[in-house]
Enzyme design. Structure first.
Site, short mmCIF file in Angstrom:
data_model
loop_
_atom_site.label_atom_id
_atom_site.label_comp_id
_atom_site.label_asym_id
_atom_site.label_seq_id
_atom_site.Cartn_x
_atom_site.Cartn_y
_atom_site.Cartn_z
N LYS A 1 14.80 57.10 11.54
CA LYS A 1 13.34 57.07 11.60
C LYS A 1 12.87 56.67 13.00
CE LYS A 1 10.30 53.87 10.64
NZ LYS A 1 9.36 54.16 11.75
N GLU B 1 19.21 45.04 17.30
CA GLU B 1 18.91 44.93 18.74
C GLU B 1 17.44 44.56 18.83
OE1 GLU B 1 21.06 45.20 21.12
OE2 GLU B 1 22.72 46.34 20.31
N CYS C 1 12.98 45.79 26.33
CA CYS C 1 13.45 44.59 25.64
C CYS C 1 14.16 43.64 26.60
CB CYS C 1 14.39 44.99 24.53
SG CYS C 1 15.66 46.12 25.10
N GLU D 1 7.53 37.17 24.06
CA GLU D 1 7.71 38.48 24.68
C GLU D 1 6.34 39.17 24.79
OE1 GLU D 1 9.74 41.43 22.24
OE2 GLU D 1 10.91 42.03 23.99
P1 NAD Z 1 8.82 47.03 15.59
O1 NAD Z 1 9.81 46.06 15.08
O2 NAD Z 1 7.40 46.85 15.24
O3 NAD Z 1 9.20 48.50 15.15
C1 NAD Z 1 10.46 49.05 15.37
C2 NAD Z 1 10.75 50.08 14.30
O4 NAD Z 1 10.84 49.43 13.04
C3 NAD Z 1 9.66 51.14 14.17
O5 NAD Z 1 10.28 52.38 13.90
C4 NAD Z 1 8.89 50.65 12.95
O6 NAD Z 1 8.23 51.67 12.25
C5 NAD Z 1 9.99 50.06 12.10
N1 NAD Z 1 9.56 49.06 11.12
C6 NAD Z 1 8.43 48.30 11.13
N2 NAD Z 1 8.40 47.49 10.04
C7 NAD Z 1 9.55 47.74 9.35
C8 NAD Z 1 10.11 47.21 8.14
N3 NAD Z 1 9.49 46.27 7.44
N4 NAD Z 1 11.31 47.69 7.73
C9 NAD Z 1 11.96 48.62 8.44
N5 NAD Z 1 11.48 49.17 9.57
C10 NAD Z 1 10.28 48.73 10.03
O7 NAD Z 1 9.03 47.03 17.17
P2 NAD Z 1 8.28 47.91 18.24
O8 NAD Z 1 6.97 47.27 18.52
O9 NAD Z 1 8.31 49.34 17.87
O10 NAD Z 1 9.27 47.77 19.47
C11 NAD Z 1 9.20 46.77 20.38
C12 NAD Z 1 10.29 45.75 20.12
O11 NAD Z 1 11.57 46.36 20.18
C13 NAD Z 1 10.30 44.68 21.17
O12 NAD Z 1 10.40 43.43 20.58
C14 NAD Z 1 11.55 45.00 21.98
O13 NAD Z 1 12.08 43.91 22.64
C15 NAD Z 1 12.44 45.57 20.96
N6 NAD Z 1 13.49 46.40 21.58
C16 NAD Z 1 14.78 45.92 21.61
C17 NAD Z 1 15.79 46.66 22.22
C18 NAD Z 1 17.20 46.16 22.25
O14 NAD Z 1 18.11 46.95 22.50
N7 NAD Z 1 17.45 44.89 22.02
C19 NAD Z 1 15.50 47.90 22.78
C20 NAD Z 1 14.17 48.36 22.73
C21 NAD Z 1 13.18 47.59 22.12
#
Ligand code: NAD
Length: 479
Positions: free
Chosen positions: A183, A257, A291, A388
């Site tokens: 997804k 991650e 991230c 963050e």
């Molecule tokens: P998010 O957690 O809001 O969303 C990430 C994904 O999870 C999206 O596809 C979203 O639709 C889905 N999601 C949301 N609620 C969910 C649930 N209850 N169950 C399952 N899936 C769900 O994060 P974001 O705002 O899209 O991304 C930013 C975050 O991602 C930042 O905190 C960043 O640091 C992190 N990030 C981490 C890495 C890494 O490798 N560590 C890389 C990129 C981004």
């Protein structure tokens, strides 16, 4: 400082055909979603790009069943060498269609074309090439003579590097013999949907890769589905914790991650001009939506004023605007919600007493934008030093001794990345040993390579992606 104007150098949109509506990619075909459709917009203009179907729990069920059938009948029976051929094919198609992917990613995400063209898409292809090479060598990877895949993996990715995060997840899963339900994030689904076309073009057997679109509810349906053997999630720490709670007590495996608050540590013997470039790359690359961004600058007190002065001069030359313009350095913020989050944390920084500076550049009238911003006088307890921000905002703190730098760098619930800038090799090694971060860069920042494992400590998650270590997460007997 005087700046001079560049003539506009827009990349053409003509290479991309954006459909008005996209369904779900299940069992090698396009099907309608039974949820409530949503729109994806260009964050630089607020123009609606397409209507996207939402996958309901029943649609997710269909996708998981397709992935299971493909796993038992085809993919788990295929030799590693044959699986590798599909990965090589996908890598080559990504390269052939690189310009189309770069423009589409820039339209849907808002990041500058020079980044999608030079970083996101070439690295995505490189991940497929790298993992293609592993597919027939898994018995020599150090995980026993006959390492086995988990089966069906659910993969959930964020919006900051849409195609690249897909590649980080899909390439190792396929190389190790798993099938996939993926997804993409709800604000950036388009390159994942174009990737579905690549799977068709590569004649990947139906059901090996399934792509379902939607927001948190769709993600939750994947996490909760009993037919999923492993979850690979990249996103926020909050959602990561929810996923860990959901699968606790089940037989499902997970890699998470999550977020970060990386310390970029500058000693007084660092080459200052090179360091300033590294600091800019560390936090203003991809609008700071990274991230592992170096969002906390820890600078030795004796050079702090000079570093901040030079940084401000450099930030004044950053070109913010049309992401499709090849001269643009900083593009649009990905969504209004993210812009609101950045604004509220920056307001909190000011309210708590840190000194705010931005480069004062003109911003486009429409779309979501934020000026490159720097806070000095930041202390450890300020929210902008702890939380963050995930935007183009740098918090500057100072230190006197290496021990103090380590203590401040590690004073965070996260542990994803860190950078060290110094002339002394011995100090780099000593610092790297003390820092609680999955990645430590020395005299550089934000360098990525498929051969190098990436992942976090503490609330930045667990498991590694990339390199030999990243294979482990997709093999039985691992986390
Ligand atoms: P998010 O957690 O809001 O969303 C990430 C994904 O999870 C999206 O596809 C979203 O639709 C889905 N999601 C949301 N609620 C969910 C649930 N209850 N169950 C399952 N899936 C769900 O994060 P974001 O705002 O899209 O991304 C930013 C975050 O991602 C930042 O905190 C960043 O640091 C992190 N990030 C981490 C890495 C890494 O490798 N560590 C890389 C990129 C981004």
């Amino acid at each position: 400082m005087p700046t001079f104007e560049y003539a506009p150098a827009p990349e053409s949109r003509a290479v991309v055909d954006v459909d008005s509506t996209y369904g779900l990619f299940i069992n090698g075909d396009w099907v309608d979603g039974r949820g409530t459709a949503f729109k994806t917009v260009n964050p630089a203009t607020e123009e609606v790009l397409a209507d996207i179907h939402e996958a309901s729990p029943d649609d997710v069920d269909l996708a998981v069943k397709a992935a299971r059938t493909a796993y038992t009948r085809v993919w788990s029976r295929m030799s590693g060498a044959d699986r590798g051929k599909y990965l090589f094919r996908i890598a080559r198609i990504l390269q052939e269609r690189a310009r189309e992917f770069a423009v589409l990613e820039t339209l849907d995400n808002g990041k500058p074309i020079k980044e999608t063209r030079d970083v996101d898409i070439p690295l995505a292809a490189a991940h497929f090439f790298y993992h293609a090479g592993w597919a027939d060598k898994l018995s020599y990877a150090g995980y026993g003579p006959d390492p086995r895949p988990h089966g069906v993996v659910g993969q959930i990715i964020p919006w900051n590097f849409p195609l690249l995060m897909l590649a980080w997840k899909v390439a190792p899963a396929l190389a190790t013999g798993n099938t996939i339900v993926l997804k993409p994030a709800e604000t950036t689904p388009l390159t994942a949907l174009l990737f579905a076309e690549v799977c068709q073009q590569a004649q990947l057997p139906p059901g090996v890769v399934n792509i379902v679109t939607g927001a948190g509810d769709t993600g939750q349906a994947i996490v909760d589905h009993p037919g999923i053997d492993k979850i690979a999630f990249t996103g926020s720490t909050g959602v990561g914790k929810m996923i860990a709670r959901s699968i606790a007590g089940t037989r499902k495996k997970a890699t998470l991650e999550l977020g970060g608050k990386g310390a970029n540590i500058v000693f007084d013997d660092a080459p200052i001009d090179q360091t300033v470039e590294g600091i800019v790359r560390g936090i203003f690359f991809n609008q700071g939506h990274v991230c592992c961004a170096g969002s906390r600058l820890l600078v030795q007190e004796t050079v702090a004023d000079e570093v901040v002065r030079r940084l401000q001069r450099r930030l004044s030359t950053l070109r913010v605007g049309d992401p499709l313009d090849k001269n643009t350095d900083v593009g649009a913020i990905n969504s209004r919600a993210q812009l609101d989050r950045i604004t509220s944390l920056v307001d909190a920084g000011e309210a708590e007493g840190a000194e705010r500076w931005d480069n004062g550049c003109a911003l486009p009238q429409r779309g979501f934008w934020f000026r490159p911003t720097l806070f000095s006088g930041v202390t450890q307890t300020h929210r902008i030093a702890q939380e963050e921000i995930f935007g183009p905002v740098l918090s500057v703190l100072t230190f006197r001794t290496p021990q103090e730098a380590v203590a401040k760098a590690n004073n965070t619930p996260y542990g994803l990345s860190a950078g060290i800038w110094t002339d002394k090799g011995s100090r780099i090694l000593w610092m790297a040993d003390q820092l609680k971060a999955g990645v430590v860069w020395a005299n550089t920042f934000n360098q990525f390579d498929p051969t190098s494992p990436f992942g976090g400590y503490k609330e930045s998650g667990y498991g590694r992606e990339g390199g030999r270590h990243g294979l482990e997460a997709y093999l039985k007997g691992s986390i």
